[in-house]
Design an enzyme around this catalytic site. Structure first.
Site, PDB file in Angstrom:
ATOM      1  N   HIS A  19       0.812  -1.219   0.000  1.00  0.00           N
ATOM      2  CA  HIS A  19       0.000   0.000   0.000  1.00  0.00           C
ATOM      3  C   HIS A  19       0.852   1.279   0.000  1.00  0.00           C
ATOM      4  O   HIS A  19       0.417   2.292  -0.538  1.00  0.00           O
ATOM      5  CB  HIS A  19      -0.998  -0.043   1.171  1.00  0.00           C
ATOM      6  CG  HIS A  19      -1.989  -1.166   1.033  1.00  0.00           C
ATOM      7  ND1 HIS A  19      -2.579  -1.812   2.095  1.00  0.00           N
ATOM      8  CD2 HIS A  19      -2.486  -1.786  -0.088  1.00  0.00           C
ATOM      9  CE1 HIS A  19      -3.389  -2.762   1.648  1.00  0.00           C
ATOM     10  NE2 HIS A  19      -3.349  -2.768   0.335  1.00  0.00           N
ATOM     11  N   ASP A 165      -2.958  -8.669  -7.289  1.00  0.00           N
ATOM     12  CA  ASP A 165      -2.600  -8.997  -5.903  1.00  0.00           C
ATOM     13  C   ASP A 165      -3.291 -10.283  -5.445  1.00  0.00           C
ATOM     14  O   ASP A 165      -4.131 -10.266  -4.537  1.00  0.00           O
ATOM     15  CB  ASP A 165      -3.019  -7.805  -5.014  1.00  0.00           C
ATOM     16  CG  ASP A 165      -2.719  -8.046  -3.547  1.00  0.00           C
ATOM     17  OD1 ASP A 165      -1.794  -8.825  -3.236  1.00  0.00           O
ATOM     18  OD2 ASP A 165      -3.431  -7.447  -2.702  1.00  0.00           O
TER      19      ASP A 165
HETATM   20  C1  SAM Z   1      -4.390 -10.652  -1.130  1.00  0.00           C
HETATM   21  S1  SAM Z   1      -6.113 -10.503  -1.174  1.00  0.00           S
HETATM   22  C2  SAM Z   1      -6.393  -8.912  -1.842  1.00  0.00           C
HETATM   23  C3  SAM Z   1      -6.066  -7.768  -0.947  1.00  0.00           C
HETATM   24  C4  SAM Z   1      -6.345  -6.409  -1.522  1.00  0.00           C
HETATM   25  N1  SAM Z   1      -5.832  -6.261  -2.881  1.00  0.00           N
HETATM   26  C5  SAM Z   1      -5.736  -5.339  -0.651  1.00  0.00           C
HETATM   27  O1  SAM Z   1      -4.567  -4.974  -0.870  1.00  0.00           O
HETATM   28  O2  SAM Z   1      -6.407  -4.864   0.249  1.00  0.00           O
HETATM   29  C6  SAM Z   1      -6.547 -11.519  -2.528  1.00  0.00           C
HETATM   30  C7  SAM Z   1      -8.029 -11.549  -2.814  1.00  0.00           C
HETATM   31  O3  SAM Z   1      -8.231 -12.151  -4.086  1.00  0.00           O
HETATM   32  C8  SAM Z   1      -9.410 -12.932  -4.053  1.00  0.00           C
HETATM   33  N2  SAM Z   1      -9.307 -13.850  -5.195  1.00  0.00           N
HETATM   34  C9  SAM Z   1      -8.723 -15.057  -5.286  1.00  0.00           C
HETATM   35  N3  SAM Z   1      -8.718 -15.497  -6.556  1.00  0.00           N
HETATM   36  C10 SAM Z   1      -9.290 -14.515  -7.301  1.00  0.00           C
HETATM   37  C11 SAM Z   1      -9.532 -14.336  -8.689  1.00  0.00           C
HETATM   38  N4  SAM Z   1      -9.175 -15.268  -9.589  1.00  0.00           N
HETATM   39  N5  SAM Z   1     -10.117 -13.185  -9.104  1.00  0.00           N
HETATM   40  C12 SAM Z   1     -10.487 -12.229  -8.210  1.00  0.00           C
HETATM   41  N6  SAM Z   1     -10.288 -12.339  -6.891  1.00  0.00           N
HETATM   42  C13 SAM Z   1      -9.685 -13.457  -6.445  1.00  0.00           C
HETATM   43  C14 SAM Z   1      -9.396 -13.538  -2.685  1.00  0.00           C
HETATM   44  O4  SAM Z   1     -10.712 -13.917  -2.296  1.00  0.00           O
HETATM   45  C15 SAM Z   1      -8.843 -12.382  -1.839  1.00  0.00           C
HETATM   46  O5  SAM Z   1      -9.880 -11.595  -1.318  1.00  0.00           O
END
Ligand code: SAM
Length: 281
Positions: A19, A165
């Site tokens: 972030h 991410d």
């Molecule tokens: C590391 S977290 C994201 C954190 C967020 N970007 C942040 O910095 O606050 C990863 C997220 O991706 C979701 N996820 C997993 N596979 C995914 C996909 N193929 N497409 C979209 N979301 C996905 C998970 O449910 C999870 O909520």
């Protein structure tokens, strides 16, 4: 079925690195008036309680945002990031941690747009509810961000940032990240891409930074923060990295300023360090 919930990790050292980098990138991209589009392919829930639920169980934020909260010697890009976390904690007590969608929207201007993807149904619902009032600037899709990215690139304004991410819960995420970057660069070669990756004692994780470098096909910057020695028996995150393609002008200078300070502030043992490599073609 996805079991990863970002709430368990909200505000940890990896979120801090990610972030801080996100805020610095957005500030630099917004130096020009032209609208930008921010695509967050793996958005998470958008906001996390640090007092209740997932985040309170392992309290990973204590080795992350909590170590910066009371500091008064922050380098200015880190202070800029902290300001966004303070918006979520107006009484000055650290109770909530904003995820990447909240942080991005906190900075974006009226002319900018935010495209969010989240595959987990519960997280997706929380996210959609949270941004329901912001429909003019924010679009939330409950679905696969890797697949969704194809449909939103290139953005009309031809300026923007793609944050990729994933949780790397699935081994296929390592391959999907590379494919998404290659495909994204074909559709939108001038875009800025930011890929988060874990530092783990796992073959796919160790190889990923080199593979990202080969896939970039443009200028890149690779920054990794190790907060402790890798555990001898394998599992566990000992740090993380951000791989940036087409970093904006002056970004590298800011990262050089941030990293020595951040590595000291987030150190968990004497092995804490950072790595910073830049390739300008
Ligand atoms: C590391 S977290 C994201 C954190 C967020 N970007 C942040 O910095 O606050 C990863 C997220 O991706 C979701 N996820 C997993 N596979 C995914 C996909 N193929 N497409 C979209 N979301 C996905 C998970 O449910 C999870 O909520």
């Amino acid at each position: 079925m996805l079991s990863y919930r970002h709430g368990f990790h909200a505000g940890n050292h990896a979120d801090v690195l990610k972030h801080v980098v996100l805020v610095a990138l957005l500030r630099l991209l917004m130096r020009k008036d032209k609208p930008i589009v921010v695509v967050d392919t793996h958005a998470g829930a958008g906001m996390y309680s640090l007092e209740q639920g997932f985040a309170s169980r392992n309290a990973e934020f204590r080795n992350g945002i909590a170590l910066l909260w009371e500091r008064s010697d922050l380098p200015s890009p880190v202070a800029d990031y902290l300001d966004q976390v303070r918006v979520a904690n107006v009484d000055g007590v650290l109770r909530h941690y904003p995820g990447s969608p909240r942080i991005a929207l906190g900075l974006l201007r009226p002319q900018d747009r935010l495209r969010l993807f989240e595959l987990h149904s519960t997280e997706g619902l929380i996210l959609a509810r949270q941004f329901a009032q912001d429909g003019r600037r924010v679009a939330v899709t409950a679905g696969d961000g890797f697949a969704g990215l194809k449909a939103v690139l290139p953005p009309q304004s031809r300026r923007g940032l793609v944050l990729i991410d994933p949780s790397y819960e699935l081994a296929s995420d390592y391959r999907a990240v590379l494919a998404a970057l290659r495909d994204g660069m074909q559709r939108f070669a001038t875009g800025t891409y930011a890929v988060w990756y874990p530092l783990l004692q796992r073959r796919e994780a160790i190889q990923l930074p080199d593979k990202l470098r080969r896939a970039a096909g443009a200028d890149w910057l690779d920054v990794a923060l190790q907060v402790k020695a890798p555990s001898p028996d394998g599992p566990g995150l000992h740090g993380s990295g951000m791989f940036i393609v087409n970093p904006p002008w002056k970004f590298s200078e800011q990262v050089h300023e941030i990293m020595p300070w951040l590595a000291r502030a987030l150190a968990q043992d004497a092995a804490a360090s950072f790595r910073l490599d830049v390739c300008e073609t």
